[in-house]
Design a protein around this motif. Structure first.
Motif, PDB file in Angstrom:
ATOM      1  N   ALA A  17       0.874  -1.182   0.000  1.00 13.92           N
ATOM      2  CA  ALA A  17       0.000   0.000   0.000  1.00 13.92           C
ATOM      3  C   ALA A  17       0.902   1.220   0.000  1.00 13.92           C
ATOM      4  CB  ALA A  17      -0.883  -0.010   1.238  1.00 13.92           C
ATOM      5  N   ILE A  18       0.491   2.263  -0.703  1.00 12.02           N
ATOM      6  CA  ILE A  18       1.408   3.403  -0.831  1.00 12.02           C
ATOM      7  C   ILE A  18       1.554   4.162   0.500  1.00 12.02           C
ATOM      8  CG2 ILE A  18       1.976   5.467  -2.185  1.00 12.02           C
ATOM      9  CD1 ILE A  18       2.083   2.959  -3.852  1.00 12.02           C
ATOM     10  N   GLU A  19       0.569   4.075   1.357  1.00 14.41           N
ATOM     11  CA  GLU A  19       0.715   4.702   2.685  1.00 14.41           C
ATOM     12  C   GLU A  19       1.428   3.736   3.632  1.00 14.41           C
ATOM     13  OE1 GLU A  19      -2.100   6.437   6.296  1.00 14.41           O
ATOM     14  OE2 GLU A  19      -2.624   4.551   5.347  1.00 14.41           O
ATOM     15  N   GLY A  22     -13.794   7.872 -10.487  1.00 20.54           N
ATOM     16  CA  GLY A  22     -13.449   6.764  -9.589  1.00 20.54           C
ATOM     17  C   GLY A  22     -11.965   6.583  -9.402  1.00 20.54           C
ATOM     18  N   ALA A  23     -11.182   7.572  -9.829  1.00 21.91           N
ATOM     19  CA  ALA A  23      -9.731   7.423  -9.727  1.00 21.91           C
ATOM     20  C   ALA A  23      -9.239   7.457  -8.282  1.00 21.91           C
ATOM     21  CB  ALA A  23      -9.049   8.525 -10.521  1.00 21.91           C
ATOM     22  N   LEU A  24     -10.039   8.040  -7.390  1.00 19.12           N
ATOM     23  CA  LEU A  24      -9.595   8.197  -6.009  1.00 19.12           C
ATOM     24  C   LEU A  24     -10.068   7.022  -5.178  1.00 19.12           C
ATOM     25  CD1 LEU A  24     -10.896  11.813  -5.971  1.00 19.12           C
ATOM     26  CD2 LEU A  24      -8.473  11.275  -5.806  1.00 19.12           C
ATOM     27  N   GLN A  25      -9.277   5.972  -5.112  1.00 19.45           N
ATOM     28  CA  GLN A  25      -9.666   4.895  -4.194  1.00 19.45           C
ATOM     29  C   GLN A  25      -9.158   5.270  -2.812  1.00 19.45           C
ATOM     30  OE1 GLN A  25      -9.416   0.761  -5.280  1.00 19.45           O
ATOM     31  NE2 GLN A  25     -10.073   1.146  -7.365  1.00 19.45           N
ATOM     32  N   CYS A  26      -7.976   4.799  -2.426  1.00 21.67           N
ATOM     33  CA  CYS A  26      -7.498   5.265  -1.119  1.00 21.67           C
ATOM     34  C   CYS A  26      -7.085   6.721  -1.205  1.00 21.67           C
ATOM     35  CB  CYS A  26      -6.359   4.396  -0.616  1.00 21.67           C
ATOM     36  SG  CYS A  26      -4.764   4.757  -1.348  1.00 21.67           S
ATOM     37  N   GLY A  27      -6.731   7.174  -2.399  1.00 19.04           N
ATOM     38  CA  GLY A  27      -6.399   8.581  -2.599  1.00 19.04           C
ATOM     39  C   GLY A  27      -4.983   8.961  -2.241  1.00 19.04           C
ATOM     40  N   PHE A  28      -4.204   8.034  -1.735  1.00 21.36           N
ATOM     41  CA  PHE A  28      -2.890   8.406  -1.204  1.00 21.36           C
ATOM     42  C   PHE A  28      -1.909   8.804  -2.305  1.00 21.36           C
ATOM     43  CE2 PHE A  28       0.969   7.928   1.397  1.00 21.36           C
ATOM     44  CZ  PHE A  28       0.536   8.503   2.573  1.00 21.36           C
ATOM     45  N   CYS A  29      -2.022   8.144  -3.452  1.00 14.43           N
ATOM     46  CA  CYS A  29      -1.119   8.464  -4.563  1.00 14.43           C
ATOM     47  C   CYS A  29      -1.599   9.680  -5.327  1.00 14.43           C
ATOM     48  CB  CYS A  29      -1.055   7.284  -5.533  1.00 14.43           C
ATOM     49  SG  CYS A  29      -2.621   7.045  -6.414  1.00 14.43           S
ATOM     50  N   GLN A  30      -2.841  10.095  -5.058  1.00 17.79           N
ATOM     51  CA  GLN A  30      -3.511  10.957  -6.018  1.00 17.79           C
ATOM     52  C   GLN A  30      -3.084  12.418  -6.023  1.00 17.79           C
ATOM     53  OE1 GLN A  30      -5.115   9.726  -8.383  1.00 17.79           O
ATOM     54  NE2 GLN A  30      -5.855   7.721  -7.766  1.00 17.79           N
ATOM     55  N   PRO A  31      -2.696  13.005  -4.889  1.00 21.30           N
ATOM     56  CA  PRO A  31      -2.208  14.383  -5.004  1.00 21.30           C
ATOM     57  C   PRO A  31      -1.075  14.467  -6.024  1.00 21.30           C
ATOM     58  CG  PRO A  31      -2.624  13.860  -2.715  1.00 21.30           C
ATOM     59  CD  PRO A  31      -2.785  12.564  -3.477  1.00 21.30           C
ATOM     60  N   LEU A  77       3.239   5.943  -8.662  1.00 25.76           N
ATOM     61  CA  LEU A  77       2.711   4.591  -8.453  1.00 25.76           C
ATOM     62  C   LEU A  77       1.343   4.651  -7.798  1.00 25.76           C
ATOM     63  CD1 LEU A  77       5.789   2.688  -6.995  1.00 25.76           C
ATOM     64  CD2 LEU A  77       4.858   2.517  -9.323  1.00 25.76           C
ATOM     65  N   CYS A  78       0.415   3.858  -8.318  1.00 26.39           N
ATOM     66  CA  CYS A  78      -0.872   3.688  -7.650  1.00 26.39           C
ATOM     67  C   CYS A  78      -1.046   2.203  -7.400  1.00 26.39           C
ATOM     68  CB  CYS A  78      -2.017   4.194  -8.526  1.00 26.39           C
ATOM     69  SG  CYS A  78      -3.631   3.875  -7.781  1.00 26.39           S
ATOM     70  N   ARG A  79      -1.417   1.841  -6.199  1.00 21.81           N
ATOM     71  CA  ARG A  79      -1.554   0.430  -5.866  1.00 21.81           C
ATOM     72  C   ARG A  79      -3.016   0.000  -5.888  1.00 21.81           C
ATOM     73  NH1 ARG A  79       1.081  -4.217  -6.503  1.00 21.81           N
ATOM     74  NH2 ARG A  79       1.454  -5.402  -4.582  1.00 21.81           N
ATOM     75  N   CYS A  80      -3.943   0.954  -6.000  1.00 19.59           N
ATOM     76  CA  CYS A  80      -5.359   0.604  -5.873  1.00 19.59           C
ATOM     77  C   CYS A  80      -6.055   0.369  -7.206  1.00 19.59           C
ATOM     78  CB  CYS A  80      -6.114   1.724  -5.163  1.00 19.59           C
ATOM     79  SG  CYS A  80      -5.637   1.983  -3.456  1.00 19.59           S
ATOM     80  N   THR A  81      -5.787   1.204  -8.196  1.00 23.57           N
ATOM     81  CA  THR A  81      -6.714   1.300  -9.332  1.00 23.57           C
ATOM     82  C   THR A  81      -6.351   0.465 -10.543  1.00 23.57           C
ATOM     83  OG1 THR A  81      -5.423   3.092 -10.233  1.00 23.57           O
ATOM     84  CG2 THR A  81      -7.233   3.702  -8.783  1.00 23.57           C
TER      85      THR A  81
HETATM   86  S1  FES Z   1      -5.686   5.375  -5.066  1.00 24.66           S
HETATM   87 FE1  FES Z   1      -4.684   4.189  -3.575  1.00 24.66          FE
HETATM   88  S2  FES Z   1      -2.650   4.193  -4.265  1.00 24.66           S
HETATM   89 FE2  FES Z   1      -3.697   5.188  -5.863  1.00 24.66          FE
END
Ligand code: FES
Ligand code: FES
Lengths: 807, 200
Positions: free
Chosen positions: A219-221, B101-110, B139-143
């Motif tokens: 996970a990125i976090e 729907g690009a923002l899953q966890c959102g952590f990579c998104q900023p 890197l995005c791990r969710c989408t």
């Molecule tokens: S939305 Fe979770 S890492 Fe990209």
């Protein structure tokens, strides 16, 4: 209200009036107003603008920063720890070691074998040994270097086969000394039907060895936790966890703080995938340090530390034997599995069961046995990663199915159709299957990939492969046995027109809070802007067991329907009283409230907000609760309830592959993912889960390998050395949603977060066979392995060409 | 007075920070601009991407001192800049990411959205190839990136009317809801007119 209520899969008020929206999909055609709409996420714009708060964004007045000292040895006894120099360093406020938190913990109550900080022994490189709280990270890091630890080195267990042999000596004792089976963490042997007779009855029997490597969540976090203790002993812990409730239980036990005095809050979470579903060392440590120092304490793990903490996919050595008749009917399956568990139990008991118990669909076979053994090794502990315990066996079995179809000359999709277990049935190991959209999934990927026109007919180096799978939508077995609901939710409504939901469900980015909102909009007819969801705060929200086992949509969704219907009764009663009619005549939905038998009367046609006012006046302050618990399920044998789920999801993939025969490079231009999610409550979120799953499966097959070297040292704990796919590497993912409408899911919904990963890896292997004629049974699929297999194939062909003339 | 003087999102910030601190540390832990995320702190993930003089840079690899005298834009800067230009809602890129729907966890998104903003400032209608390339440092791990690419194409569509492909899961319609953002002087932002599969 009984917790096991069945709500039925229909819209709450389909019959009343024509839907105002043109039907854009199945749900809107059936009269749903919110369900089936791709609403934006509840917290989406906060995430988009950088306003969303994640654990490491929390900053409290006077906050200290904590760091962990980790073991440089993979197996050693701790002879002595001296922290006095560290404590003397200016800016250091506390140093703690294992002796400060001596109680063992673990997510599964029967296999608790972890310490927040090592007590007497370290079991992998990276095991936590001591922790420091200081005014800043630099000071904490400097203090770590001053802690003296004397170790007595022990022999390492790095090969799972050696661990299974269990030849313990004084120099190389068991990893968990005192564990009753030495290095065997868990063994499960189960047999259903007569497997030997099944192989006799088969026309073709194949037996092969498979290997699935370990991979991690990444996970990125990175993990982060912050704790604060008030003067009267109330502890608050903010943590990047996906299981707030279990963290509360375990931290409370280890620290000796009653659960009622420990508040656990999950802020926005930056991805988890199973990697944040254990209680972790840092959660205990920040709480303890906050208690000792009287100041808030934060700990943020570095990326390197996240790799050590791991809990990712178990590596498995698997031997599968399956029999099939000429007509493609499976007769029986036998599996022997050796599971490399790493150094602690984590969810391992469940992993061991899942490795066998979850294989018995989507195909029907009358005889099945498995023998799975999980062993301890001196490596970072493994745990649940997306598709817990069942992705590995699924890989092996689906590749074997492809080989069987080749052996009998049957199209691999047809072979899967012939064996489809179907709906409303029971599997060989006694799991109840209700809805089943597997056949529709196969149809969808066959059509969309142009399978019939292309498979087996593409130029050399270009191929298509198929695979299928089944997965649980939650498990009916809560992690600690109890009769309380698995999911609870509370609603508050008032004269403002706002509905607030309080749910223990962990939104980890998958959108579970948004699912709650969709249900509320559907049931109460309110606008999505008039719904707030407060989630995963143990002080405010009713208990929910957390985001694991793909349980959230199914269980929290059902609990939300339950709560909404309770609340609606109250509101309709208030309005009916006001109008002097029977409550059954009051329609509430789609933003309006009216008397169904007197629609023309404008006085009896009011807004939802006005109805809330009337109900608040007549019924007092408004609120309701709802809950969900599973029915009793599972086979009548020891372990029969592990893997039993109120509903199963089904998936089929077709993967398209290009193999460069000179370099061994594999590229995947397209993946078609068809997934039966029951009903898509929010298609955009469902598709996001399907695409994310498919990506994760393909990438772990091609790029990832979570391994240690001969000293037990992690091979490369960084996102460069452990490569993830970028936007350039990633295939085009085509999410094809299949809706089987489950009889017990919320409006018929099932899971979509984990199931869609499973077929990616075997479908890729099968596509490689179609492209270049090699069977890859051992993951990961590196260029070197491809080239070696191609050489072997050429050698085989040359040998048979030489033999041919002499015959 | 601080030992550093940084220009961030149009404001001058005097900051006191140790010399070895990166821009990311200063943003997050001195200025409370926590929208820039830290996923690795060593240049591997792109979560910390900010714009420096309009170009995406990794804030975790840039010493704070080295960014003096340069224009820094963080994710927190996009919405105010959009509002200052007379828009409503958020930057259309942010809005499109949310709707697609690009923002899953959102952590990579900023980081992802800032890379997108930089790309779209440079090129009005980048091809899918170009989009993939421009986002390859994040890197995005969710989408699995699919909804991210759709989000970028949705933003392009709404800025200049370029047709956008429907996703496989909604072949017959554009499933995205209406935009909350408007851009001054431009009509039709927020329309969902799309053409299936007609991308050049
Ligand atoms: S939305 Fe979770 S890492 Fe990209
Ligand atoms: S935090 Fe800067 S690249 Fe990962």
């Amino acid at each position: 209200m009984a917790a096991r209520d069945q709500h039925g899969p229909g819209a709450p008020w389909p019959e009343e009036g024509a839907p105002e929206l043109a039907a854009t999909n199945r749900s809107s055609a059936e009269g749903f107003r919110a369900v089936g709409q791709s609403m934006r996420k509840l917290e989406g714009l906060d995430k988009a603008t950088g306003a969303a708060v994640y654990a490491d964004d929390i900053k409290l007045p006077g906050m200290l920063h904590a760091k962990t000292l980790r073991s440089p040895h993979c197996h050693a006894r701790i002879v002595r720890i001296d922290a006095s120099k560290a404590l003397a360093l200016s800016g250091v406020h506390a140093v703690i070691t294992g002796a400060d938190l001596p109680t063992k913990y673990g997510v599964i109550p029967w296999t608790q074998d972890e310490h927040a900080l090592a007590l007497d022994k370290v079991r992998f490189i990276g095991d936590e040994v001591a922790a420091v709280a200081a005014i800043d990270e630099d000071t904490a890091n400097a203090a770590l270097k001053l802690i003296e630890v004397e170790y007595e080195l022990l022999g390492a267990w790095l090969d799972p086969a050696e661990s299974r042999q269990n030849q313990l000596t004084d120099e190389r004792p068991a990893i968990h000394e005192g564990h009753k089976h030495g290095n065997i963490s868990k063994r499960v042997e189960l047999e259903f039907g007569d497997v030997e007779a099944a192989f006799e009855a088969a026309d073709v029997v194949l037996e092969n060895d498979f290997y699935f490597h370990s991979s991690t969540h990444a996970a990125i976090e990175p993990h982060c936790a912050v704790a604060r203790e008030s003067a009267d002993g109330l502890l608050t812990l903010w943590s990047s966890t996906q299981i707030t409730h279990y963290v509360q239980r375990e931290v409370s036990r280890v620290l000796g703080v009653p659960q009622s005095r420990l508040r656990v809050i999950q802020p926005n979470l930056g991805g988890a995938f199973g990697g944040k579903s254990d209680p972790f060392s840092l959660e205990f440590v920040v709480c303890k340090l906050a208690q000792l120092t009287g100041r808030p304490v934060k700990m943020l793990w570095t990326r390197e530390e996240v790799f050590y903490a791991h809990r990712g996919r178990h590596a498995m050595n698997m031997r599968y034997k399956s029999g099939v008749t000429k007509d493609g009917k499976l007769t029986g399956v036998s599996a022997d599995i050796l599971i490399d568990g790493g150094s602690y139990s984590s969810f391992g008991l469940v992993t061991t069961y899942y490795s066998g118990q979850l294989l018995t669909g989507p195909y029907d076979f009358p005889a099945y046995r498995f023998d799975s053994t999980r062993v301890f090794t001196n490596k970072p502990p493994c745990g649940p990663k997306r598709g817990h315990g069942s992705v590995q066996p699924r890989f092996a079995f689906e590749v074997q199915l492809d080989e069987l179809s080749e052996a009998i000359g049957m199209d691999p999709i047809d072979l899967r159709r012939v064996n489809d277990v179907g709906e409303h049935t029971e599997t060989v190991n006694g799991q109840r299957v209700t809805s089943n959209g597997f056949a529709a999934c196969l149809d969808a990927v066959e059509e969309q990939s142009a399978w019939k026109e292309r498979r087996g007919k593409l130029p050399a180096g270009h191929g298509l492969g198929v695979a299928g799978s089944m997965y649980i939508s939650g498990t009916n077995y809560p992690i600690y046995p109890n009769d309380m609901p698995q999911a609870g939710i509370q609603l508050k409504v008032d004269r403002s027109g706002l509905v607030t939901a309080f749910t223990g469900g962990n939104d980890i980015g998958q959108g579970s809070s948004s699912v709650v909102r969709t249900v509320i909009c559907e049931e109460l007819g309110v606008d999505s802007a008039d719904v707030r969801v407060v989630a995963a705060d143990t002080d405010l929200c009713p208990v929910d067991l957390g985001a694991y086992s793909s349980r959230v949509t199914f269980m929290v969704g059902n609990a939300t329907i339950d709560a909404c219907r309770n609340l609606r009764k109250l509101i309709c009663r208030g309005v009916a009283e006001e109008w002097g009619i029977d409550p059954s005549r009051v329609f509430l939905g789609r933003g309006e409230v009216f008397d169904t038998e007197n629609r023309g009367n404008p006085k009896r046609n009011i807004t939802t907000r006005r109805a809330f006012e009337i109900a608040e006046a007549r019924c007092d302050t408004l609120g309701s609760t709802g809950s969900y618990n599973t029915p009793k399920l599972g086979g009548d044998y020891r372990g029969g309830s592990i893997g039993a789920s109120p509903a199963y999801s089904f998936t089929a993939h077709v993967v398209e592959v290009l193999v460069d025969e000179r370099t061994g490079m594999i590229t995947v231009p397209n993946v078609w993912v068809a997934h039966d999610c029951g009903r898509a409550l929010n298609p955009m979120l469902v598709a996001g889960q399907m695409e994310g799953s498919a990506y994760m499966g393909i990438v772990e097959a091609l790029f990832e390998d979570h391994k240690v070297n001969r000293f037990g040292l992690h091979a490369g704990p960084s996102l460069l050395d452990y490569p993830l796919a970028t936007s350039v590497d990633c295939p085009d993912l085509h999410a094809l949603i299949v809706e089987s409408i489950d009889p017990e899911g919320p409006y018929g919904a099932k899971e979509a977060g984990e199931g869609p990963l499973h077929p990616a890896l075997p479908a890729l292997s099968n596509a490689i066979f179609d492209a270049v004629g090699i069977r890859l049974r051992k993951l990961p699929f590196t260029p070197g392995k491809v080239l070696a297999a191609l050489d072997e194939k050429r050698a085989r062909e040359a040998a048979s060409a030489e033999e041919a003339p002499s015959c | 007075m601080g030992n550093l003087n940084l220009k961030i999102n149009g404001d001058h910030h005097p900051v006191d920070a140790p010399d070895h601190w990166t821009l990311l540390e200063v943003l997050r832990y001195r200025l409370d601009l926590t929208g820039s995320k830290q996923g690795c702190d060593k240049g591997d993930c792109g979560a910390c991407t900010v714009l420096v003089d309009g170009k995406p840079e990794l804030a975790c690899l840039l010493l704070a001192g080295a960014s003096e005298g340069r224009e820094i834009t963080t994710i927190e800067g996009l919405m105010p800049a959009h509002r200052a230009a007379g828009g409503t809602g958020a930057d259309p890129v942010q809005d499109a990411f949310d709707r697609a729907g690009a923002l899953q966890c959102g952590f990579c998104q900023p980081g992802m959205m800032l890379s997108t903003r930089a790309l779209l400032n440079e090129e009005e209608r980048p091809s899918r190839e170009r989009i993939r390339e421009a986002l390859s440092g994040n890197l995005c791990r969710c989408t699995g990136y699919t909804q991210i690419i759709q989000a970028v194409e949705l933003a392009i569509h709404e800025t200049c009317g370029e047709p956008v492909e429907h996703p496989a899961w909604a072949p017959d319609q554009a499933p995205w809801g209406d935009a909350v953002s408007t851009v001054p002087g431009r009509k039709g932002t927020g329309s969902s007119d799309t053409t299936q599969g007609e991308q050049a």
